[in-house]
Structure formats: C-alpha cells, structure tokens
Design an enzyme around this catalytic site. Structure first.
Site, PDB file in Angstrom:
ATOM      1  N   GLU A  14     -36.103 -58.033  -8.882  1.00 33.08           N
ATOM      2  CA  GLU A  14     -36.079 -57.928  -6.814  1.00 33.08           C
ATOM      3  C   GLU A  14     -34.853 -58.459  -6.656  1.00 33.08           C
ATOM      4  OE1 GLU A  14     -37.158 -55.008  -5.588  1.00 33.08           O
ATOM      5  OE2 GLU A  14     -39.610 -55.340  -6.438  1.00 33.08           O
ATOM      6  N   THR A  16     -32.107 -58.479  -7.451  1.00 32.57           N
ATOM      7  CA  THR A  16     -30.887 -58.609  -8.388  1.00 32.57           C
ATOM      8  C   THR A  16     -30.110 -57.065  -8.228  1.00 32.57           C
ATOM      9  OG1 THR A  16     -32.445 -57.925  -9.577  1.00 32.57           O
ATOM     10  CG2 THR A  16     -31.858 -60.103  -9.432  1.00 32.57           C
ATOM     11  N   ALA A  97     -44.112 -48.061   1.397  1.00 31.40           N
ATOM     12  CA  ALA A  97     -44.773 -49.106   1.487  1.00 31.40           C
ATOM     13  C   ALA A  97     -43.927 -49.928   0.178  1.00 31.40           C
ATOM     14  CB  ALA A  97     -45.898 -48.182   0.205  1.00 31.40           C
ATOM     15  N   SER A 101     -39.297 -44.263  -0.981  1.00 33.49           N
ATOM     16  CA  SER A 101     -39.116 -43.234  -0.463  1.00 33.49           C
ATOM     17  C   SER A 101     -37.747 -42.077  -0.161  1.00 33.49           C
ATOM     18  CB  SER A 101     -40.416 -42.847   0.457  1.00 33.49           C
ATOM     19  OG  SER A 101     -39.539 -43.797   1.409  1.00 33.49           O
ATOM     20  N   SER A 102     -36.938 -43.569  -0.117  1.00 34.70           N
ATOM     21  CA  SER A 102     -35.956 -42.703   0.560  1.00 34.70           C
ATOM     22  C   SER A 102     -34.779 -42.628  -0.281  1.00 34.70           C
ATOM     23  CB  SER A 102     -35.249 -44.172   1.973  1.00 34.70           C
ATOM     24  OG  SER A 102     -35.172 -45.429   1.144  1.00 34.70           O
ATOM     25  N   ASP A 146     -32.788 -48.141  -7.601  1.00 34.77           N
ATOM     26  CA  ASP A 146     -33.600 -46.227  -6.790  1.00 34.77           C
ATOM     27  C   ASP A 146     -33.656 -45.546  -6.684  1.00 34.77           C
ATOM     28  OD1 ASP A 146     -35.050 -49.051  -6.015  1.00 34.77           O
ATOM     29  OD2 ASP A 146     -34.343 -48.935  -3.325  1.00 34.77           O
TER      30      ASP A 146
END
Length: 350
Positions: A14, A16, A97, A101-102, A146
C-alpha cells in the site's frame, strides 16, 4: 453493448505504487457495468444515482463523468476524434470504500471504446490511458496499480506488479480453507485526496534529501540520513516492499498464517509510519486481532475498508458482535462481504 470492469483489493503493498515499488492486487467479483451506444451528443447516465449529464463538447463536470471524459480525451490523443456516445453505468461495487471504483470506471470506458471502434489498443495501453486520465484530467496523482489490476487481472490469481518497470506476473492465489472479506467502515474522511497528494509530495521530498531519483536506489542505510516525517514515510515504503516479496514467497509455500502476520504488520505501518488510517478503521482492526488470521486498511486511507483474511468461519463468528459495538460507538452500520477473485475488464455476453 455491455461491458464490465472489476474493483480491486490490494492484497499487500500500500502506497508503494507511486514510489516505484511492488504491489500485489487482485480483481474482485464486484463490477462497474457500462452500456455504450452511439449518440448525437455525449451523455453520461448513472442508474445508481439517477444522474444524467449531457455535453456537446467535452469539458470537466466535477462529477463521476470526469473519469470517462478523461479517458475519451486520452484516447483522442492516440487515435484522433472520438464520436459522441451514450454511456450508461450501473454498479455493485461500493463507491468510496477503497475498492478503486474510479479505476474500474476508467478501464471499462477505455475497454468499451476500444472494442466498439475497433481501435486495437492493447490492454496495457488501456490501463495507461485510465491512469493518465486520473492523473492529468481528474487530478489525483495515483500510481498505476488500480488501473493495471482492473484491466489485467485473472481469476484465482493475484497480480504482482513492479511499478518501476511496469512488468507484471500472475501469482496463483491458493488460499486453501482461508477466505478474504471486506469490511466497509462506512466512513470516508474528506481530507483523503488532499492528504494522498501530500504523502506523495513528502516521498518526493525525501528522495531529494537523499539525492536519489527513485526509491529503487534507496536502502535501509539511507534511513540514517532522514528524520521525522521523511524517515517515517521512507521506512514504510521499504518495509512494505519487503512484505510484498515475503507474501509472494509465503503464497508459494502455502504459509497462509504467516501472510496474516504480514497484513497486521502492514496496517501498523500504515497507521504509525505513513499515517493514513483513522479512528474507525483502527477500532475495527483492534477488535479483529487474535480473532482472525490477518487484517489491514486498504485503499488510499482515511476511511474506506478493511481487508480481512479469515480461516473458515472465524470472521463470521465475531462479525455481528463487532457490528453491534461499532453501531453503538459510531452510529454507522458496518457492511461486510466475502470477496472472490475475478477476471479483469471484459465484454459481457448477454
């Protein structure tokens, strides 16, 4: 035409991804669905929120539509003018959350446009288009993780990404009698985006202090040259990169309990060194210690969700008591669900 792209869970690694580090996400079985058809103007419709936005010319709207608009503008840089389309979305992926989602919206839009116009852009190119849209148009300086996870994932695998080289490898996700769950804290503190960009700037400043161009050149000896905020941020990145590699090794050797320890360690680092947790998330984690195999905050931070690794029914045995206590303390109803790995973006055959 109907398309979908998944949200993602970052197993470990996370904060990174924008620091030239290692990450280990996997796509989950929660998606944003997109119906696309040609139109006389650009139209953006959300079935979930009943919003309808129409534009003759593409411009920033400061709504969820900007994620699609940014993608269109990035594609136009590669292939020229895109004709108007109607974009209609619906989703079973919780918004805000920490499940990205983006990125799912960016990737499903890029995938759909590429397919319907036969542009022949590679899936890696589509991931980079989504990433550029978020950074350059929306204005969140995120890393590549992501978009890669939403585009490139495969069911029953985690996606090991070296964000420095942009090389990736599918890692079998054999969890035996263990399962992943998400607990949605129900909070998303407003300082999230601004603090995210501040963390990125702090890491860039630390590199300047060390006279380094990339975190790949940084080692534990360099920590002796830092103090305060810069020491804490860099130590988290170094430790988290090591945890990603150790988690992959543990996965290959079926050492699932050890992975749980890495998850708790990751959360402690995100709380104390990177300082992106919050009271509500810490309350959830504290109440899971010694009761589940592992847990940590996921996503950008300052709210969002907790990833839980649980053997058999460990979590199910305690979750309702936790929900009652959380409701009394914060007046928020916790949501939890099991997450199963999923494929990346795809066309839906009806």
């Amino acid at each position: 035409m109907l398309y979908r792209a998944p949200g993602r869970i970052n197993f470990i690694g996370e904060h990174t991804d924008y620091n030239d580090g290692y990450v280990l996400p996997f796509a989950i079985d929660k998606h944003i669905y997109l119906e696309i058809e040609k139109s006389d103007k650009f139209t953006f419709i959300s079935k979930n929120s009943n919003q309808n936005i129409s534009l003759n010319n593409l411009q920033k709207t400061r709504t969820w539509a900007d994620y699609i608009i940014g993608v269109i503008l990035e594609i136009e840089k590669k292939v020229g003018k895109i004709p108007p389309f109607s974009f209609q979305i619906h989703s079973n992926l919780p918004i805000g959350a920490g499940l990205s989602s983006s990125a799912a919206l960016e990737i499903v839009s890029a995938f759909a446009i590429n397919d319907i116009l036969n542009l022949n852009l590679s899936i890696e190119e589509l991931a980079l288009i989504g990433w550029n849209a978020e950074n350059k148009f929306v204005g969140l300086n995120c890393g590549i993780m992501d978009q890669y996870a939403s585009a490139l994932s495969k069911e029953n695998h985690a996606l090991f990404i070296d964000t420095y080289t942009k090389k990736y490898e599918l890692i079998p996700l054999n969890l035996k009698n263990y399962n992943f769950y998400i607990i949605n804290s129900g909070v998303k503190h407003e300082l999230g985006n601004s603090e995210y960009n501040i963390r990125r700037k702090q890491c860039e400043d630390a590199l300047k202090l060390l006279n380094k161009k990339s975190f790949r050149e940084v080692n534990y000896e360099d920590l002796k040259k830092l103090n305060g905020i810069h020491y804490k941020r860099v130590k988290h990145v170094l430790d988290e990169n090591r945890r990603v590699l150790n988690t992959i090794e543990a996965l290959k050797n079926d050492k699932i309990e050890l992975i749980g320890e890495f998850l708790f360690e990751s959360h402690e680092s995100l709380k104390e060194l990177y300082e992106v947790s919050c009271e509500e998330i810490d309350y959830i984690i504290d109440n899971l210690k010694n009761k589940v195999t592992g847990a940590r905050i996921v996503g950008g931070g300052f709210g969002g969700s907790v990833l839980v690794l649980s053997k058999d029914d460990e979590l199910e045995n305690i979750i309702y008591n936790l929900k009652d206590n959380y409701l009394r303390k914060y007046s928020i109803e916790l949501e939890h669900f099991k997450v199963i790995s999923s494929n990346g973006a795809e066309k839906v055959i009806i």
